[in-house]
Write an enzyme that holds these catalytic residues in place. Sequence first.
Site, PDB file in Angstrom:
ATOM      1  N   CYS A 175      88.837 -12.754  79.234  1.00 16.92           N
ATOM      2  CA  CYS A 175      87.800 -11.787  79.655  1.00 16.92           C
ATOM      3  C   CYS A 175      88.101 -11.739  81.228  1.00 16.92           C
ATOM      4  O   CYS A 175      88.080 -12.973  81.850  1.00 16.92           O
ATOM      5  CB  CYS A 175      86.312 -12.098  79.516  1.00 16.92           C
TER       6      CYS A 175
HETATM    7  N1  LIG Z   1      81.883  -9.046  75.460  1.00 17.19           N
HETATM    8  C1  LIG Z   1      82.528  -8.877  76.417  1.00 17.19           C
HETATM    9  O1  LIG Z   1      82.473  -9.230  77.498  1.00 17.19           O
HETATM   10  C2  LIG Z   1      83.550  -7.572  76.380  1.00 17.19           C
HETATM   11  C3  LIG Z   1      84.145  -7.327  75.313  1.00 17.19           C
HETATM   12  N2  LIG Z   1      85.094  -6.106  75.296  1.00 17.19           N
HETATM   13  C4  LIG Z   1      85.601  -6.027  74.126  1.00 17.19           C
HETATM   14  O2  LIG Z   1      86.689  -4.988  74.251  1.00 17.19           O
HETATM   15  C5  LIG Z   1      86.781  -3.848  73.387  1.00 17.19           C
HETATM   16  C6  LIG Z   1      86.805  -2.629  73.956  1.00 17.19           C
HETATM   17  O3  LIG Z   1      85.141  -2.281  74.306  1.00 17.19           O
HETATM   18  P1  LIG Z   1      84.719  -1.034  74.976  1.00 17.19           P
HETATM   19  O4  LIG Z   1      85.653  -0.519  76.072  1.00 17.19           O
HETATM   20  O5  LIG Z   1      83.372  -1.057  75.165  1.00 17.19           O
HETATM   21  O6  LIG Z   1      85.066   0.036  73.731  1.00 17.19           O
HETATM   22  P2  LIG Z   1      85.786   1.506  73.753  1.00 17.19           P
HETATM   23  O7  LIG Z   1      86.843   1.513  74.047  1.00 17.19           O
HETATM   24  O8  LIG Z   1      85.367   1.930  72.213  1.00 17.19           O
HETATM   25  O9  LIG Z   1      84.662   2.199  74.503  1.00 17.19           O
HETATM   26  C7  LIG Z   1      83.150   2.218  74.459  1.00 17.19           C
HETATM   27  C8  LIG Z   1      82.534   3.444  74.597  1.00 17.19           C
HETATM   28  O10 LIG Z   1      81.549   3.022  75.900  1.00 17.19           O
HETATM   29  C9  LIG Z   1      82.040   3.624  77.404  1.00 17.19           C
HETATM   30  N3  LIG Z   1      81.321   3.062  78.070  1.00 17.19           N
HETATM   31  C10 LIG Z   1      80.619   3.350  79.209  1.00 17.19           C
HETATM   32  N4  LIG Z   1      80.524   2.360  80.099  1.00 17.19           N
HETATM   33  C11 LIG Z   1      81.260   1.411  79.862  1.00 17.19           C
HETATM   34  C12 LIG Z   1      81.552   0.032  79.872  1.00 17.19           C
HETATM   35  N5  LIG Z   1      81.127  -0.624  80.948  1.00 17.19           N
HETATM   36  N6  LIG Z   1      82.229  -0.697  79.266  1.00 17.19           N
HETATM   37  C13 LIG Z   1      82.916  -0.185  78.308  1.00 17.19           C
HETATM   38  N7  LIG Z   1      82.827   0.825  77.633  1.00 17.19           N
HETATM   39  C14 LIG Z   1      81.916   1.921  78.375  1.00 17.19           C
HETATM   40  C15 LIG Z   1      83.296   4.195  76.981  1.00 17.19           C
HETATM   41  O11 LIG Z   1      83.736   5.241  77.705  1.00 17.19           O
HETATM   42  P3  LIG Z   1      84.837   5.011  78.946  1.00 17.19           P
HETATM   43  O12 LIG Z   1      86.181   4.260  78.316  1.00 17.19           O
HETATM   44  O13 LIG Z   1      85.212   6.568  79.216  1.00 17.19           O
HETATM   45  O14 LIG Z   1      84.236   4.299  79.997  1.00 17.19           O
HETATM   46  C16 LIG Z   1      83.576   4.406  75.548  1.00 17.19           C
HETATM   47  O15 LIG Z   1      83.148   6.053  75.192  1.00 17.19           O
HETATM   48  C17 LIG Z   1      85.632  -4.261  72.395  1.00 17.19           C
HETATM   49  O16 LIG Z   1      85.936  -5.099  71.468  1.00 17.19           O
HETATM   50  C18 LIG Z   1      84.816  -5.272  73.368  1.00 17.19           C
HETATM   51  O17 LIG Z   1      83.940  -6.179  72.290  1.00 17.19           O
HETATM   52  C19 LIG Z   1      85.356  -5.573  76.331  1.00 17.19           C
HETATM   53  C20 LIG Z   1      84.741  -6.046  77.725  1.00 17.19           C
HETATM   54  C21 LIG Z   1      83.973  -6.905  77.446  1.00 17.19           C
HETATM   55  N1  LIG Z   2      85.575  -8.941  79.098  1.00 17.97           N
HETATM   56  C1  LIG Z   2      86.200  -9.019  77.961  1.00 17.97           C
HETATM   57  N2  LIG Z   2      85.929  -9.865  76.795  1.00 17.97           N
HETATM   58  C2  LIG Z   2      86.438  -9.749  75.613  1.00 17.97           C
HETATM   59  C3  LIG Z   2      87.793  -9.244  75.715  1.00 17.97           C
HETATM   60  N3  LIG Z   2      88.206  -9.327  74.235  1.00 17.97           N
HETATM   61  C4  LIG Z   2      87.277 -10.131  73.652  1.00 17.97           C
HETATM   62  N4  LIG Z   2      86.166 -10.554  74.486  1.00 17.97           N
HETATM   63  C5  LIG Z   2      85.103 -11.306  74.229  1.00 17.97           C
HETATM   64  O1  LIG Z   2      85.479 -12.682  74.178  1.00 17.97           O
HETATM   65  C6  LIG Z   2      84.925 -13.418  73.090  1.00 17.97           C
HETATM   66  C7  LIG Z   2      85.744 -14.409  72.765  1.00 17.97           C
HETATM   67  O2  LIG Z   2      85.463 -15.482  73.749  1.00 17.97           O
HETATM   68  P1  LIG Z   2      86.078 -16.828  73.720  1.00 17.97           P
HETATM   69  O3  LIG Z   2      85.732 -17.409  75.121  1.00 17.97           O
HETATM   70  O4  LIG Z   2      85.688 -17.534  72.274  1.00 17.97           O
HETATM   71  O5  LIG Z   2      87.640 -16.649  73.655  1.00 17.97           O
HETATM   72  C8  LIG Z   2      84.902 -12.086  72.069  1.00 17.97           C
HETATM   73  O6  LIG Z   2      84.181 -12.270  71.015  1.00 17.97           O
HETATM   74  C9  LIG Z   2      84.498 -10.885  72.981  1.00 17.97           C
HETATM   75  O7  LIG Z   2      83.103 -10.881  72.857  1.00 17.97           O
HETATM   76  C10 LIG Z   2      88.283  -8.567  76.668  1.00 17.97           C
HETATM   77  O8  LIG Z   2      89.441  -7.843  76.607  1.00 17.97           O
HETATM   78  N5  LIG Z   2      87.357  -8.430  77.927  1.00 17.97           N
END
Ligand SMILES: NC(=O)C1=CN([C@@H]2O[C@H](COP(=O)(O)OP(=O)(O)OC[C@H]3O[C@@H](n4cnc5c(N)ncnc54)[C@H](OP(=O)(O)O)[C@@H]3O)[C@@H](O)[C@H]2O)C=CC1
Ligand SMILES: Nc1nc2c(ncn2[C@@H]2O[C@H](COP(=O)(O)O)[C@@H](O)[C@H]2O)c(=O)[nH]1
EC number: 1.7.1.7
Length: 327
Positions: A175
């Site tokens: 991340c």
């Molecule tokens: N656990 C974590 O820390 C993180 C996990 N991820 C993982 O990455 C994958 C993609 O996630 P995600 O981008 O949410 O999925 P999607 O690409 O499906 O986007 C989700 C929707 O939410 C909108 N959105 C608004 N604000 C945010 C924001 N701050 N972050 C993301 N989307 C936003 C997006 O619009 P638009 O794209 O136009 O903004 C889109 O319509 C998932 O599997 C997620 O779990 C990603 C980042 C952090």
């Molecule tokens: N910010 C982001 N978080 C992400 C992304 N892909 C997955 N994840 C999150 O990380 C955990 C796994 O964490 P780990 O420390 O055990 O390796 C996963 O479950 C998601 O919540 C990403 O691209 N960006």
Amino acid sequence: MENVFDYEDIQLVPAKCVVNSRSECDTSIEFGGRSFKLPVVPANMQTIIDENIATYLAKNNYFYIMHRFEPEKRIDFIKTMREQDLFASISVGVKDDEYAFVESLAENNLVPEYITIDIAHGHSEPVIRMIKHIKKHLPDSFLIAGNVGTPEAVRELEHAGADATKVGIGPGKVCITKIKTGFGTGGWQLAALRWCAKAASKPIIADGGIRTHGDIAKSVRFGASMVMIGSLFAGHEESPGETIEKDGKKLKEYFGSASEFQKGEKKNVEGKKMYVEHKGALQDTLTEMEQDLQSSISYAGGRQLDAIRTVDYVVVKNSIFNGDKVF
Ligand SMILES: NC(=O)C1=CN([C@@H]2O[C@H](COP(=O)(O)OP(=O)(O)OC[C@H]3O[C@@H](n4cnc5c(N)ncnc54)[C@H](OP(=O)(O)O)[C@@H]3O)[C@@H](O)[C@H]2O)C=CC1
Ligand SMILES: Nc1nc2c(ncn2[C@@H]2O[C@H](COP(=O)(O)O)[C@@H](O)[C@H]2O)c(=O)[nH]1
């Protein structure tokens, strides 16, 4: 928020042992109406889980959540699990197509036992709308929603109908959210978990930042019912990631779900790709996790996982990046 800390800042304090052997300690957990061998679930990421691993885990009484990055395969996946009399656990997003997908599951009587709404910023109206939509059409599915990092978010998603919430924004190994946006629970994930758990009235999944098996016990101590893990599950023989060889060593890829590799474009990238050492068989890691957690339970002075929830702890130091690097 006072007293922030992360996994490596905490040590749990041993209590008098009540077993003669660690093998007497029971690591199983009830989650969503089923019993699982471990309070651990591999991350729903494309280099961590695929259909084969999901089937293996379900057959052997481990919890799993299938990723959502090949959306067209989900219907067949549920059907295949059904044919084998195994539980189905899938992920969804919040974009328009997903509404029709949820309705089609209900219409075709393909109700998964578990559904996870998998979104980076789960404290949002689109997620609340999707929770309500799923609860309307698939009321019998156990619904996990996330990811979040505050008590307000936990309460709001629970109130909307989520059966469990997933806590962790930015602590993951691949991340870069914490660096690119300045936001998240990276560096204080364990404290955020405690903060959220105090507000929760339903189970919490701690997601991201687990670097050692001891961190599983620490998550349980600070309120997790389940612990989602990516990096420790990457690099196994069965793992879907590509295998390469470097300096005579076998390595496997592990990339973020919001990385350029997953997205196929450079828009809103919040994840990176790395290579981890090849680790051998997945079952060996699961067995080692179970043994280590049995040992944790014995140090907690109990026989069941719950013994860990009340042990004392001390804060030993402070860190920000939990051992992570940008590249
Ligand atoms: N656990 C974590 O820390 C993180 C996990 N991820 C993982 O990455 C994958 C993609 O996630 P995600 O981008 O949410 O999925 P999607 O690409 O499906 O986007 C989700 C929707 O939410 C909108 N959105 C608004 N604000 C945010 C924001 N701050 N972050 C993301 N989307 C936003 C997006 O619009 P638009 O794209 O136009 O903004 C889109 O319509 C998932 O599997 C997620 O779990 C990603 C980042 C952090
Ligand atoms: N910010 C982001 N978080 C992400 C992304 N892909 C997955 N994840 C999150 O990380 C955990 C796994 O964490 P780990 O420390 O055990 O390796 C996963 O479950 C998601 O919540 C990403 O691209 N960006």
